[in-house]
Design a protein around this motif. Structure first.
Motif, short mmCIF file in Angstrom:
data_model
loop_
_atom_site.label_atom_id
_atom_site.label_comp_id
_atom_site.label_asym_id
_atom_site.label_seq_id
_atom_site.Cartn_x
_atom_site.Cartn_y
_atom_site.Cartn_z
N PHE A 79 0.83 -1.22 0.00
CA PHE A 79 0.00 0.00 0.00
C PHE A 79 0.86 1.26 0.00
CE2 PHE A 79 -2.73 -3.23 1.87
CZ PHE A 79 -3.76 -3.16 0.97
N SER A 80 2.14 1.03 0.15
CA SER A 80 3.00 2.21 0.15
C SER A 80 3.01 2.81 -1.24
CB SER A 80 4.42 1.83 0.56
OG SER A 80 4.95 0.96 -0.42
N VAL A 127 1.03 5.11 -2.34
CA VAL A 127 -0.21 5.73 -2.74
C VAL A 127 -0.08 7.26 -2.64
CG1 VAL A 127 -1.35 5.73 -0.50
CG2 VAL A 127 -2.71 5.47 -2.58
N LYS A 162 2.15 8.87 -3.70
CA LYS A 162 2.76 9.43 -4.90
C LYS A 162 1.70 9.75 -5.95
CE LYS A 162 7.33 7.43 -4.49
NZ LYS A 162 7.99 6.13 -4.75
N ASP A 163 0.49 9.25 -5.71
CA ASP A 163 -0.62 9.48 -6.66
C ASP A 163 -1.28 10.83 -6.31
OD1 ASP A 163 -2.72 9.44 -8.34
OD2 ASP A 163 -3.55 7.51 -7.62
N ARG A 198 -3.98 11.83 -7.17
CA ARG A 198 -5.42 11.63 -6.93
C ARG A 198 -5.71 11.47 -5.45
NH1 ARG A 198 -4.13 8.48 -11.32
NH2 ARG A 198 -5.21 9.00 -13.26
N PHE A 199 -4.79 10.76 -4.79
CA PHE A 199 -4.95 10.55 -3.35
C PHE A 199 -5.00 11.90 -2.63
CE2 PHE A 199 -2.63 10.39 0.71
CZ PHE A 199 -3.49 9.59 1.44
N LEU A 241 -8.18 13.81 -3.19
CA LEU A 241 -9.29 13.30 -2.37
C LEU A 241 -9.16 13.78 -0.93
CD1 LEU A 241 -10.14 9.60 -3.27
CD2 LEU A 241 -11.71 11.49 -2.94
N VAL A 242 -7.94 13.73 -0.41
CA VAL A 242 -7.73 14.14 0.98
C VAL A 242 -8.09 15.62 1.14
CG1 VAL A 242 -5.98 14.56 2.75
CG2 VAL A 242 -6.01 12.39 1.52
N LEU A 247 -12.03 17.49 -6.83
CA LEU A 247 -12.49 16.16 -7.20
C LEU A 247 -12.31 15.91 -8.70
CD1 LEU A 247 -13.70 14.11 -5.29
CD2 LEU A 247 -15.98 14.79 -6.08
N ILE A 271 -9.25 14.27 -10.47
CA ILE A 271 -9.08 12.84 -10.26
C ILE A 271 -9.54 12.10 -11.51
CG2 ILE A 271 -9.84 10.88 -8.88
CD1 ILE A 271 -10.25 12.78 -6.56
N TYR A 272 -10.57 12.64 -12.13
CA TYR A 272 -11.10 11.98 -13.32
C TYR A 272 -10.60 12.67 -14.59
CZ TYR A 272 -13.94 10.03 -9.71
OH TYR A 272 -14.33 9.40 -8.57
N GLY A 273 -9.56 13.44 -14.40
CA GLY A 273 -9.06 14.20 -15.54
C GLY A 273 -7.93 13.49 -16.26
N GLY A 274 -7.75 12.19 -15.92
CA GLY A 274 -6.67 11.43 -16.54
C GLY A 274 -6.77 11.47 -18.05
#
Lengths: 326, 323
Positions: free
Chosen positions: B3-4, B6, B8-9, B11-12, B15-16, B304, B307-310
């Motif tokens: 789980f390490s 994450v 680096k994303d 998106r995470f 969201l936070v 938000l 996040i969906y802007g990939g």
């Protein structure tokens, strides 16, 4: 269920819901050859779930921003109350005390007593529709039949300003009855006349008034604020020459009201206490069922929307933490 | 599996941060802001000259009173909520208050009905002593916190003797408010009604007094034709004039405004009246809890979307690569 939004143009933001359709919001990992991955129903489902969650979050936020609410509703209830028109005498003499003097610190004026007791009366009858008409030489329309008690109170308070001119009761009565015209009302219709004197009713208006009282099925209460040493409602003339409407208007008005054959009650109040009793009486008697609509104020749903958005974001974050990192 | 990484994303973090914005939204949903509200008491002249028809509504002539009613009813929804409106009438030499100011949003229906029912037939006497009515309106309202709006055409009937003018010095400057002048400047006839309230022509020159005959004349006795100190202090000649015609007596009302410390405004339309009334001088700054949740919500939405802007990023990348 009537939903509405405060600012409709914000709903255009719902178009952002399309974004998750193009992108599932998951970090892409390089993989040598995608074709060798076996089709996995669970993964597909998870991707769909992720997209749906994203769309729902955006939708919740936009709906919250647009100010989603449930509009004001009303439900019919049956309560105990009545439709009451207060017909208040604004003639000059109302500014005197019950003893007929200028009010001082010890004795309040008839108008002040009426104001105080009517305030209590209004406050004690939550399910009534109330209207106010006033009269002196001519009738004054003050407030239509309403459930807005604050407005009624404001009108009662306004009687603090000096009273006007003379007493023209027939026009006042006609004005009070006009409040019930063209209105579908359930429950009893009451005219509550508060005056400190009467006046002769001319034959023309007498006929008209008789007709209206019958048609409108009005119940009449007369609180007569009697000034000391003035002729009362029930006083009999000592001299037959004085037995006419001009010399004894109170007696003749009472006779007129009695002859109407409508439910009628007169109260001769010679002090604030007696007036208090009269009002308590009406309060007790007039409790016929009345259909009224209770207003349910509009419910703001934007808070709910924001809570949902936050909750969905938490789920998304939890799923994000589940992402595999190679 | 690990789980390490994450963190680096991006998106995470989006969201936070979006969640942090939502937290701010729930912690601080309202902000205390000051908004102007108004507390106005309209005292409307219902004397006969207000029946003169010199306004037009939808192409047909309407009386001054009708126009005033129409304007006030249109004004109500333009006032911010929590503003209050009271209503009174003036005729003879007195004003009376029908009700103390009522909140405009919750009491809209009641206010609208009460204004619609204003009628010259409510007048308890027929004189039109504007200055007296204004003074009594100011006295009634001096202890309240409302601004007085005295609506009149300024036609004193019978005319005042300049020697006996109402003294406003005791009340000057105690109250803020406005005299609202109604009517046109061109004299128009005043409709007459019979005892049944039916229109019965217009007032003629013989129907009305054209000068004051109260007290002593303000003129030098030598200038008065047929002067007699006891029997004819105003002279023997019958006065003639145009008091049977109604026009807006603007200079007189402006003078009254100066004497009472009120403003003067001429009624033309709702928009202009609304502007004249909603001035900072009449406004009371009332703290209102304003909803500021939208700020945090917009921030959350803005966080938000990337996040969906990939997809967008891929297109951008491709475009950059092509270049």
């Amino acid at each position: 269920m009537n939903f509405a939004v405060e600012t409709p143009w914000v709903l255009a933001g719902l178009l952002f819901m399309l974004w998750p359709l193009f992108d599932d919001g998951v970090r892409h990992s390089p993989y040598p050859w995608l074709d060798i991955l076996p089709p996995d129903a669970f993964s597909t489902g998870l991707t769909v779930l992720l997209r749906i969650l994203g769309m729902a979050t955006i939708a919740a936020l936009v709906l919250g921003l647009a100010g989603l609410h449930r509009t004001e509703q009303s439900i019919e209830r049956i309560g105990h109350g009545a439709n009451i028109v207060l017909l208040l005498d604004r003639s000059n003499s109302m500014d005197n005390t019950f003893a007929g003097r200028t009010p001082d610190s010890e004795e309040e004026s008839k108008a002040a007593a009426a104001r105080r007791l009517l305030t209590e009366f209004v406050a004690g009858r939550p399910h009534d529709m109330l209207g106010i008409a006033e009269y002196s030489t001519s009738p004054l329309f003050v407030l239509p039949l309403t459930e807005n008690k604050e407005a009624i109170q404001a009108a009662i308070n306004a009687t603090v300003v000096p009273a006007l001119a003379y007493t023209n009761i027939s026009k006042g009565l006609a004005m009070a009855m006009s409040f019930f015209n063209n209105r579908e009302l359930t429950g009893s219709r009451i005219v509550l006349l508060v005056s400190d004197g009467a006046a002769a009713i001319d034959p023309d208006s007498e006929l008209q008034l008789r007709q209206w009282f019958k048609q409108q099925q009005i119940r009449l209460y007369w609180i007569f604020l009697r000034t000391a040493n003035s002729p009362g409602i029930y006083e009999l003339p000592t001299d037959s020459r004085n037995d006419n409407a001009d010399a004894m208007p109170e007696r003749y008005l009472h006779k007129f009201f009695t002859s109407l054959n409508i439910p009628y009650q007169a109260y001769e109040a010679e002090s604030p206490d007696a007036m208090h009793k009269a009002i308590a009486d009406i309060d007790r008697l007039e409790h016929l069922p009345r259909h009224y609509r209770e207003r349910i104020p509009r419910q703001d749903l934007s808070a709910l929307c924001y809570q949902w958005a936050a909750g969905l974001m938490l789920v998304l974050l939890a799923l994000k933490l589940c992402e595999v990192r190679r | 599996m690990s789980f390490s990484g994450v963190h680096k994303d991006y998106r995470f973090w989006c969201l936070v941060l979006a969640l942090a914005a939502m937290l701010a939204l729930f912690v601080h949903p309202r902000e205390r802001q000051k908004r102007p509200v108004y507390n106005l008491a309209f005292i409307v002249d219902i004397s006969r000259s207000m029946n003169a028809q010199d306004y037009r509504l939808d192409g047909s002539p309407v009386s001054r009173l009708h126009y005033v009613k129409q304007t006030l009813r249109e004004l109500l929804p333009k006032l911010p909520c929590q503003s209050k409106v009271g209503l009174g009438i003036f005729t003879e030499r007195r004003s009376t208050l029908l009700f103390e100011p009522i909140e405009v949003c919750s009491g809209f229906a009641e206010l609208d009905a009460a204004i619609a029912e204003l009628d010259w037939r409510m007048a308890w006497a027929a004189d039109s002593r504007i200055a007296g009515g204004l003074l009594s309106a100011l006295e009634i309202l001096r202890n309240g916190d409302s601004e007085v709006v005295f609506v009149t055409d300024g036609q004193e009937a019978p005319p005042v003797n300049p020697r006996y003018r109402t003294d406003f010095s005791a009340i000057k400057g105690k109250l803020d408010g406005m005299i609202l002048g109604v009517g046109g400047l061109q004299p128009v006839p005043i409709p007459k009604f019979n005892a049944k309230g039916e229109a019965a022509g217009f007032y003629s020159a013989e129907d009305v007094p054209h000068r004051s005959s109260f007290g002593e004349s303000n003129l030098n006795p030598e200038e008065i034709e047929g002067y007699d100190a006891r029997n004819a202090p105003f002279g023997r000649e019958a006065a003639t004039g145009s008091e049977h015609l109604a026009s807006l007596r603007e200079p007189y009302l402006q003078q009254l405004a100066t004497e009472t410390g009120l403003r003067y405004h001429r009624l033309t339309d709702t928009e202009a009246l609304n502007e004249a009334l909603q001035t900072p001088e009449f406004a009371v700054q009332k703290p209102v809890d304003a909803d500021v949740r939208w700020k945090a919500a917009v921030a959350a939405l803005a966080l938000l979307l990337p996040i969906y802007g990939g997809l967008l990023k891929r297109y951008l990348n491709r475009a950059i690569n092509r270049v």
